[in-house]
Design an enzyme around this catalytic site. Sequence first.
Site, PDB file in Angstrom:
ATOM      1  N   LYS A  46       2.353  -3.471   7.174  1.00 45.62           N
ATOM      2  CA  LYS A  46       2.558  -3.645   5.726  1.00 45.62           C
ATOM      3  C   LYS A  46       4.019  -3.355   5.366  1.00 45.62           C
ATOM      4  O   LYS A  46       4.606  -4.024   4.515  1.00 45.62           O
ATOM      5  CB  LYS A  46       1.615  -2.731   4.934  1.00 45.62           C
ATOM      6  CG  LYS A  46       0.129  -3.042   5.085  1.00 45.62           C
ATOM      7  CD  LYS A  46      -0.290  -4.390   4.530  1.00 45.62           C
ATOM      8  CE  LYS A  46      -0.244  -4.462   3.016  1.00 45.62           C
ATOM      9  NZ  LYS A  46      -0.811  -5.737   2.508  1.00 45.62           N
ATOM     10  N   THR A  88       0.834  -1.203   0.000  1.00 45.88           N
ATOM     11  CA  THR A  88       0.000   0.000   0.000  1.00 45.88           C
ATOM     12  C   THR A  88       0.869   1.254   0.000  1.00 45.88           C
ATOM     13  O   THR A  88       2.005   1.220   0.498  1.00 45.88           O
ATOM     14  CB  THR A  88      -0.909   0.004   1.249  1.00 45.88           C
ATOM     15  OG1 THR A  88      -1.455   1.308   1.433  1.00 45.88           O
ATOM     16  CG2 THR A  88      -0.137  -0.348   2.517  1.00 45.88           C
ATOM     17  N   ASP A  89       0.319   2.343  -0.503  1.00 49.92           N
ATOM     18  CA  ASP A  89       1.066   3.615  -0.454  1.00 49.92           C
ATOM     19  C   ASP A  89       1.186   4.129   0.976  1.00 49.92           C
ATOM     20  O   ASP A  89       1.967   5.054   1.242  1.00 49.92           O
ATOM     21  CB  ASP A  89       0.409   4.677  -1.358  1.00 49.92           C
ATOM     22  CG  ASP A  89      -1.001   5.084  -0.919  1.00 49.92           C
ATOM     23  OD1 ASP A  89      -1.548   4.477   0.015  1.00 49.92           O
ATOM     24  OD2 ASP A  89      -1.543   6.030  -1.527  1.00 49.92           O
ATOM     25  N   GLU A  90       0.433   3.518   1.916  1.00 51.77           N
ATOM     26  CA  GLU A  90       0.486   4.001   3.304  1.00 51.77           C
ATOM     27  C   GLU A  90       1.825   3.693   3.958  1.00 51.77           C
ATOM     28  O   GLU A  90       2.151   4.255   5.009  1.00 51.77           O
ATOM     29  CB  GLU A  90      -0.667   3.401   4.117  1.00 51.77           C
ATOM     30  CG  GLU A  90      -2.008   3.776   3.515  1.00 51.77           C
ATOM     31  CD  GLU A  90      -3.197   3.572   4.445  1.00 51.77           C
ATOM     32  OE1 GLU A  90      -2.997   3.541   5.665  1.00 51.77           O
ATOM     33  OE2 GLU A  90      -4.313   3.443   3.926  1.00 51.77           O
ATOM     34  N   TYR A  95      -1.411  -0.461  11.054  1.00 53.58           N
ATOM     35  CA  TYR A  95      -1.657  -1.129   9.765  1.00 53.58           C
ATOM     36  C   TYR A  95      -0.489  -0.876   8.817  1.00 53.58           C
ATOM     37  O   TYR A  95       0.104  -1.810   8.256  1.00 53.58           O
ATOM     38  CB  TYR A  95      -2.962  -0.620   9.140  1.00 53.58           C
ATOM     39  CG  TYR A  95      -3.095  -0.919   7.654  1.00 53.58           C
ATOM     40  CD1 TYR A  95      -3.233  -2.233   7.196  1.00 53.58           C
ATOM     41  CD2 TYR A  95      -3.084   0.112   6.703  1.00 53.58           C
ATOM     42  CE1 TYR A  95      -3.344  -2.511   5.831  1.00 53.58           C
ATOM     43  CE2 TYR A  95      -3.195  -0.162   5.343  1.00 53.58           C
ATOM     44  CZ  TYR A  95      -3.320  -1.469   4.910  1.00 53.58           C
ATOM     45  OH  TYR A  95      -3.426  -1.736   3.569  1.00 53.58           O
TER      46      TYR A  95
HETATM   47  P1  NAD Z   1     -10.184  -6.812   2.492  1.00 49.41           P
HETATM   48  O1  NAD Z   1     -10.106  -6.537   3.962  1.00 49.41           O
HETATM   49  O2  NAD Z   1     -11.434  -6.516   1.754  1.00 49.41           O
HETATM   50  O3  NAD Z   1      -9.867  -8.361   2.217  1.00 49.41           O
HETATM   51  C1  NAD Z   1      -8.870  -9.058   2.904  1.00 49.41           C
HETATM   52  C2  NAD Z   1      -9.117 -10.559   2.661  1.00 49.41           C
HETATM   53  O4  NAD Z   1      -8.062 -11.275   3.314  1.00 49.41           O
HETATM   54  C3  NAD Z   1     -10.433 -11.062   3.246  1.00 49.41           C
HETATM   55  O5  NAD Z   1     -11.073 -11.901   2.318  1.00 49.41           O
HETATM   56  C4  NAD Z   1     -10.005 -11.845   4.480  1.00 49.41           C
HETATM   57  O6  NAD Z   1     -10.886 -12.912   4.795  1.00 49.41           O
HETATM   58  C5  NAD Z   1      -8.639 -12.345   4.041  1.00 49.41           C
HETATM   59  N1  NAD Z   1      -7.745 -12.654   5.176  1.00 49.41           N
HETATM   60  C6  NAD Z   1      -7.511 -11.876   6.271  1.00 49.41           C
HETATM   61  N2  NAD Z   1      -6.640 -12.510   7.090  1.00 49.41           N
HETATM   62  C7  NAD Z   1      -6.319 -13.678   6.477  1.00 49.41           C
HETATM   63  C8  NAD Z   1      -5.457 -14.746   6.823  1.00 49.41           C
HETATM   64  N3  NAD Z   1      -4.743 -14.755   7.979  1.00 49.41           N
HETATM   65  N4  NAD Z   1      -5.331 -15.788   5.971  1.00 49.41           N
HETATM   66  C9  NAD Z   1      -6.053 -15.810   4.807  1.00 49.41           C
HETATM   67  N5  NAD Z   1      -6.894 -14.836   4.446  1.00 49.41           N
HETATM   68  C10 NAD Z   1      -7.017 -13.775   5.265  1.00 49.41           C
HETATM   69  O7  NAD Z   1      -8.928  -6.064   1.871  1.00 49.41           O
HETATM   70  P2  NAD Z   1      -8.734  -5.292   0.467  1.00 49.41           P
HETATM   71  O8  NAD Z   1      -9.162  -3.904   0.632  1.00 49.41           O
HETATM   72  O9  NAD Z   1      -9.257  -6.142  -0.622  1.00 49.41           O
HETATM   73  O10 NAD Z   1      -7.136  -5.284   0.403  1.00 49.41           O
HETATM   74  C11 NAD Z   1      -6.423  -6.368  -0.210  1.00 49.41           C
HETATM   75  C12 NAD Z   1      -4.940  -6.050  -0.158  1.00 49.41           C
HETATM   76  O11 NAD Z   1      -4.698  -4.811  -0.834  1.00 49.41           O
HETATM   77  C13 NAD Z   1      -4.389  -5.875   1.258  1.00 49.41           C
HETATM   78  O12 NAD Z   1      -3.124  -6.487   1.331  1.00 49.41           O
HETATM   79  C14 NAD Z   1      -4.291  -4.369   1.427  1.00 49.41           C
HETATM   80  O13 NAD Z   1      -3.252  -4.030   2.327  1.00 49.41           O
HETATM   81  C15 NAD Z   1      -3.977  -3.934   0.012  1.00 49.41           C
HETATM   82  N6  NAD Z   1      -4.411  -2.569  -0.355  1.00 49.41           N
HETATM   83  C16 NAD Z   1      -5.704  -2.168  -0.159  1.00 49.41           C
HETATM   84  C17 NAD Z   1      -6.094  -0.885  -0.547  1.00 49.41           C
HETATM   85  C18 NAD Z   1      -7.511  -0.392  -0.341  1.00 49.41           C
HETATM   86  O14 NAD Z   1      -7.753   0.823  -0.481  1.00 49.41           O
HETATM   87  N7  NAD Z   1      -8.483  -1.235  -0.080  1.00 49.41           N
HETATM   88  C19 NAD Z   1      -5.154  -0.020  -1.112  1.00 49.41           C
HETATM   89  C20 NAD Z   1      -3.850  -0.453  -1.306  1.00 49.41           C
HETATM   90  C21 NAD Z   1      -3.495  -1.748  -0.925  1.00 49.41           C
HETATM   91  P1  TYD Z   2     -10.263   4.547   4.967  1.00 47.63           P
HETATM   92  O1  TYD Z   2     -11.287   4.097   3.975  1.00 47.63           O
HETATM   93  O2  TYD Z   2     -10.301   3.957   6.345  1.00 47.63           O
HETATM   94  O3  TYD Z   2      -8.846   4.352   4.261  1.00 47.63           O
HETATM   95  P2  TYD Z   2      -7.356   4.800   4.751  1.00 47.63           P
HETATM   96  O4  TYD Z   2      -7.380   5.193   6.163  1.00 47.63           O
HETATM   97  O5  TYD Z   2      -6.624   3.532   4.543  1.00 47.63           O
HETATM   98  O6  TYD Z   2      -6.931   5.909   3.840  1.00 47.63           O
HETATM   99  O7  TYD Z   2     -10.364   6.124   5.118  1.00 47.63           O
HETATM  100  C1  TYD Z   2     -10.196   6.992   4.009  1.00 47.63           C
HETATM  101  C2  TYD Z   2     -10.159   8.401   4.556  1.00 47.63           C
HETATM  102  O8  TYD Z   2     -11.447   8.715   5.103  1.00 47.63           O
HETATM  103  C3  TYD Z   2      -9.166   8.596   5.692  1.00 47.63           C
HETATM  104  O9  TYD Z   2      -8.591   9.895   5.593  1.00 47.63           O
HETATM  105  C4  TYD Z   2     -10.012   8.490   6.943  1.00 47.63           C
HETATM  106  C5  TYD Z   2     -11.355   9.056   6.483  1.00 47.63           C
HETATM  107  N1  TYD Z   2     -12.540   8.496   7.157  1.00 47.63           N
HETATM  108  C6  TYD Z   2     -13.515   9.364   7.677  1.00 47.63           C
HETATM  109  O10 TYD Z   2     -13.396  10.595   7.615  1.00 47.63           O
HETATM  110  N2  TYD Z   2     -14.610   8.813   8.286  1.00 47.63           N
HETATM  111  C7  TYD Z   2     -14.788   7.452   8.385  1.00 47.63           C
HETATM  112  O11 TYD Z   2     -15.813   7.009   8.961  1.00 47.63           O
HETATM  113  C8  TYD Z   2     -13.782   6.584   7.844  1.00 47.63           C
HETATM  114  C9  TYD Z   2     -13.927   5.096   7.926  1.00 47.63           C
HETATM  115  C10 TYD Z   2     -12.690   7.164   7.225  1.00 47.63           C
END
Ligand code: NAD
Ligand code: TYD
Length: 344
Positions: free
Chosen positions: A156, A128-130, A152
């Site tokens: 990562k 992630t970019d985080e 988190y």
């Molecule tokens: P999500 O929370 O929707 O899905 C995570 C999945 O992983 C779920 O299906 C969960 O059951 C499974 N899981 C959790 N723990 C597990 C374990 N111990 N063993 C097997 N499976 C397990 O997440 P997402 O938003 O789809 O993110 C997927 C990936 O992308 C993550 O690695 C996250 O860090 C990365 N990512 C997400 C975003 C975003 O904005 N959503 C952005 C950049 C990177």
């Molecule tokens: P989020 O979807 O939790 O992603 P991330 O923290 O990984 O960027 O949140 C996106 C942005 O929205 C973040 O700046 C936090 C803000 N946020 C709110 O303002 N209210 C909310 O209820 C949530 C869940 C997030």
Amino acid sequence: MSDAVFRRILITGGAGFIGSHFVRLALAAGIPSVVVLDKLTYAGSLLNLEEVLDDPRVRFLEGDIADPAAVAEAMAGCDAVVNFAAETHVDRSLLEPAAFIRTNVWGTMVLLEQALRLGVGRFLHVSTDEVYGEVLSGSVSEDEPLRPRNPYAASKAAAEHFVFAYWTSYGLPVLVTRGCNTYGPYQHPEKFIPLAITNLLTGRPIPLYGDGLHERDWLYVEDHCRAIWTVLVRGEPGQAYNIGAGQHRPNIAVARALVRLLGADPSAIVHVADRPGHDRRYAVDWSRLRALGWRPMVDFEDGLARTVAWYRARTDWWSARRDAAFAAYYARNYQGREGYRNQP
Ligand code: NAD
Ligand code: TYD
């Protein structure tokens, strides 16, 4: 994207948000065998794979990436691994960091060990970019140091260090992607955009942390999956690739856009207490990925409209899981946190 470049791919976390879209993409790309390993935590659901579970090319295994036996079974015969499995919600990580270390760090290590043992040809770790921490101005390239600021992001970043250690120490052909904030269908309603949409659809307010001027770059989920695919097929082992969208918005602008799209009253946006350690801004330079031929295709307004339409149509998908997860989670963890008292 029609060449079957791999015989069998293991997709961990394939029952989650981005992973389930990636499973569909891999099948559309003609991969003959796709194994999904997912623990089905609160964030995962077989409903996310409803369109493909009956496909004979798909094998679903319920299991934990931190369990070596489950990983050995799932990875057998795979020539590529894409690791999506993770604990992913920053707010939860502030309250339960240990779960993040267990899955995101230890789980990744178990996958790396098994990939090395089996001689897997491509190991793509979805990061992630985080991991860069907040980027107050400009944008960061992949060579910038990692300065994660919440549990988190720290988990990562720690995982990434192990991934690259397996490249430099043992020659495992690893790739890392660092994607920006992603949105679209099948995202758990604890995350900002689906939380805001489902709150508005049920007559609840959008809780906006702090002044709402925190800025994110918003990437449509299908663009994110195409980027990961591009890196998997064309990336150079040992490299990280940033994935950006060029769609930077302060949270308040996102909230206002959703209020407009859903025909709600602007008073539905309610400022609440800020998240501790809330990163002000993320911004990545993705020229390395652009050089591989990828670019985002869906602009934010279009993606947001598609997402709203999906949540409107799929109350069946979100309402029970939203209520169950929120009841358990907010009752336990957010007691007394201003603005959350009114959550179910
Ligand atoms: P999500 O929370 O929707 O899905 C995570 C999945 O992983 C779920 O299906 C969960 O059951 C499974 N899981 C959790 N723990 C597990 C374990 N111990 N063993 C097997 N499976 C397990 O997440 P997402 O938003 O789809 O993110 C997927 C990936 O992308 C993550 O690695 C996250 O860090 C990365 N990512 C997400 C975003 C975003 O904005 N959503 C952005 C950049 C990177
Ligand atoms: P989020 O979807 O939790 O992603 P991330 O923290 O990984 O960027 O949140 C996106 C942005 O929205 C973040 O700046 C936090 C803000 N946020 C709110 O303002 N209210 C909310 O209820 C949530 C869940 C997030």
